[in-house]
Design a protein around this motif. Structure first.
Motif, PDB file in Angstrom:
ATOM      1  N   GLY A  30     -14.896 115.150 -80.109  1.00  0.00           N
ATOM      2  CA  GLY A  30     -15.340 115.113 -81.498  1.00  0.00           C
ATOM      3  C   GLY A  30     -16.805 114.785 -81.696  1.00  0.00           C
ATOM      4  O   GLY A  30     -17.242 114.548 -82.818  1.00  0.00           O
ATOM      5  N   PHE A  31     -17.577 114.770 -80.626  1.00  0.00           N
ATOM      6  CA  PHE A  31     -18.999 114.469 -80.750  1.00  0.00           C
ATOM      7  C   PHE A  31     -19.796 115.361 -79.812  1.00  0.00           C
ATOM      8  O   PHE A  31     -19.262 115.952 -78.870  1.00  0.00           O
ATOM      9  CB  PHE A  31     -19.275 112.996 -80.424  1.00  0.00           C
ATOM     10  N   SER A  32     -21.066 115.467 -80.087  1.00  0.00           N
ATOM     11  CA  SER A  32     -21.959 116.272 -79.253  1.00  0.00           C
ATOM     12  C   SER A  32     -22.909 115.372 -78.474  1.00  0.00           C
ATOM     13  O   SER A  32     -23.057 114.181 -78.774  1.00  0.00           O
ATOM     14  CB  SER A  32     -22.781 117.221 -80.136  1.00  0.00           C
ATOM     15  N   LEU A  33     -23.568 115.961 -77.493  1.00  0.00           N
ATOM     16  CA  LEU A  33     -24.577 115.209 -76.749  1.00  0.00           C
ATOM     17  C   LEU A  33     -25.718 114.776 -77.665  1.00  0.00           C
ATOM     18  O   LEU A  33     -26.288 113.697 -77.486  1.00  0.00           O
ATOM     19  CB  LEU A  33     -25.124 116.052 -75.597  1.00  0.00           C
ATOM     20  N   SER A  34     -26.024 115.602 -78.653  1.00  0.00           N
ATOM     21  CA  SER A  34     -27.085 115.239 -79.595  1.00  0.00           C
ATOM     22  C   SER A  34     -26.710 113.983 -80.373  1.00  0.00           C
ATOM     23  O   SER A  34     -27.562 113.117 -80.612  1.00  0.00           O
ATOM     24  CB  SER A  34     -27.346 116.394 -80.564  1.00  0.00           C
ATOM     25  N   GLU A  35     -25.429 113.866 -80.749  1.00  0.00           N
ATOM     26  CA  GLU A  35     -24.979 112.661 -81.450  1.00  0.00           C
ATOM     27  C   GLU A  35     -25.076 111.435 -80.549  1.00  0.00           C
ATOM     28  O   GLU A  35     -25.459 110.344 -80.995  1.00  0.00           O
ATOM     29  CB  GLU A  35     -23.550 112.840 -81.943  1.00  0.00           C
ATOM     30  N   ALA A  46     -33.633 113.939 -73.656  1.00  0.00           N
ATOM     31  CA  ALA A  46     -33.558 112.825 -72.709  1.00  0.00           C
ATOM     32  C   ALA A  46     -32.193 112.733 -72.041  1.00  0.00           C
ATOM     33  O   ALA A  46     -32.085 112.238 -70.910  1.00  0.00           O
ATOM     34  CB  ALA A  46     -33.881 111.511 -73.422  1.00  0.00           C
ATOM     35  N   VAL A  47     -31.165 113.208 -72.730  1.00  0.00           N
ATOM     36  CA  VAL A  47     -29.807 113.138 -72.168  1.00  0.00           C
ATOM     37  C   VAL A  47     -29.735 113.896 -70.851  1.00  0.00           C
ATOM     38  O   VAL A  47     -29.072 113.466 -69.898  1.00  0.00           O
ATOM     39  CB  VAL A  47     -28.782 113.724 -73.162  1.00  0.00           C
ATOM     40  N   TYR A  48     -30.439 115.023 -70.789  1.00  0.00           N
ATOM     41  CA  TYR A  48     -30.318 115.902 -69.627  1.00  0.00           C
ATOM     42  C   TYR A  48     -31.030 115.361 -68.387  1.00  0.00           C
ATOM     43  O   TYR A  48     -30.949 115.966 -67.318  1.00  0.00           O
ATOM     44  CB  TYR A  48     -30.836 117.302 -69.992  1.00  0.00           C
ATOM     45  N   ARG A  49     -31.686 114.225 -68.522  1.00  0.00           N
ATOM     46  CA  ARG A  49     -32.213 113.571 -67.333  1.00  0.00           C
ATOM     47  C   ARG A  49     -31.080 113.005 -66.472  1.00  0.00           C
ATOM     48  O   ARG A  49     -31.261 112.782 -65.277  1.00  0.00           O
ATOM     49  CB  ARG A  49     -33.143 112.428 -67.732  1.00  0.00           C
ATOM     50  N   HIS A  50     -29.941 112.757 -67.115  1.00  0.00           N
ATOM     51  CA  HIS A  50     -28.821 112.121 -66.404  1.00  0.00           C
ATOM     52  C   HIS A  50     -27.522 112.928 -66.447  1.00  0.00           C
ATOM     53  O   HIS A  50     -26.694 112.794 -65.548  1.00  0.00           O
ATOM     54  CB  HIS A  50     -28.563 110.739 -66.999  1.00  0.00           C
ATOM     55  N   PHE A  51     -27.342 113.746 -67.481  1.00  0.00           N
ATOM     56  CA  PHE A  51     -26.077 114.463 -67.640  1.00  0.00           C
ATOM     57  C   PHE A  51     -26.342 115.923 -67.997  1.00  0.00           C
ATOM     58  O   PHE A  51     -27.148 116.220 -68.875  1.00  0.00           O
ATOM     59  CB  PHE A  51     -25.225 113.819 -68.738  1.00  0.00           C
ATOM     60  N   GLU A  52     -25.645 116.828 -67.327  1.00  0.00           N
ATOM     61  CA  GLU A  52     -25.826 118.247 -67.598  1.00  0.00           C
ATOM     62  C   GLU A  52     -25.116 118.672 -68.877  1.00  0.00           C
ATOM     63  O   GLU A  52     -25.459 119.683 -69.482  1.00  0.00           O
ATOM     64  CB  GLU A  52     -25.311 119.076 -66.417  1.00  0.00           C
ATOM     65  N   GLY A  53     -24.102 117.912 -69.274  1.00  0.00           N
ATOM     66  CA  GLY A  53     -23.362 118.244 -70.480  1.00  0.00           C
ATOM     67  C   GLY A  53     -22.457 117.097 -70.884  1.00  0.00           C
ATOM     68  O   GLY A  53     -22.418 116.050 -70.217  1.00  0.00           O
TER      69      GLY A  53
END
Length: 205
Positions: A30-35, A46-53
């Motif tokens: 129910g949530f996105s990486l942007s959230e 910045a999320v993609y420094r640690h997680f691909e998705g």
């Protein structure tokens, strides 16, 4: 001005903590990486420094959850001695306690659809947690003749399924699923019936 998320010194864990709150509020899908990034106070990039998705983020939450889960089961088994039965029952209570105390981790582990085979680290710690139940089952059933003794993996899987069912139906406050009995009592009586069926408890125990 720098985003506040960069001041905590551990961006990866900040994203995990933000996602845990979102999982509890909205579920694992129910949530996105942007959230998650917004909640952590960082840019989506910045999320993609640690997680691909998102699934990688949830897998990390599941891994951390299994670490705590395995430690709790281990502790419960060790402190439940000297009786094998007491140790076995203690692991069941620890299961319920974990589900209540770490709902976001529990959902990531068991309701997100993330395979424990996703990463070697996740598989290793999930296997360690199940191993505690298998060890308890093996110890409890060691006096049963080998030709009548259930494999510890099957024994542990049955109790795991029973524990999970009690959590899902009665221990997490799901709407319309109130029980007149405490979840701990339901699990203890269910395990008692199962153990009597295996001949591990006398009928009047």
């Amino acid at each position: 001005m720098a985003k506040r998320g960069y001041h905590h010194g551990n961006l990866k864990q900040a994203l995990v903590e933000a996602a845990l709150v979102l999982i509890e509020e909205k579920g694992p899908t129910g949530f996105s990486l942007s959230e998650a990034a917004k909640s952590a106070g960082v840019t989506p990039a910045a999320v993609y420094r640690h997680f691909e998705g998102r699934e990688d983020l949830i897998a990390e939450i599941a891994r951390q959850g299994y670490e705590v889960f395995a430690d709790l089961l281990d502790y419960a088994f060790d402190t439940g001695q000297p009786s094998a039965l007491a140790a076995f029952e203690a692991t069941g209570r620890a299961y319920l306690a974990f589900a209540r105390r770490y709902p976001g981790h529990y959902v990531a582990m068991f309701e997100s659809g993330i395979s424990i085979q996703r990463t070697p680290e996740l598989h290793a710690v999930a296997t360690r947690a199940l191993g505690v139940l298998e060890r308890a089952a093996e110890k409890l059933s060691e006096h049963i003749p080998p030709d009548r003794r259930p494999p510890p993996q099957m024994f542990a899987a049955h109790v795991w399924a029973m524990s999970h069912g009690v959590v899902e139906l009665f221990a997490r406050g799901s709407p319309g699923t109130r029980s007149p009995f405490p979840p701990e009592d339901l699990l203890e009586s269910g395990i008692g019936i199962y153990l009597r069926g295996l001949g591990l408890l006398p009928p009047d125990a």
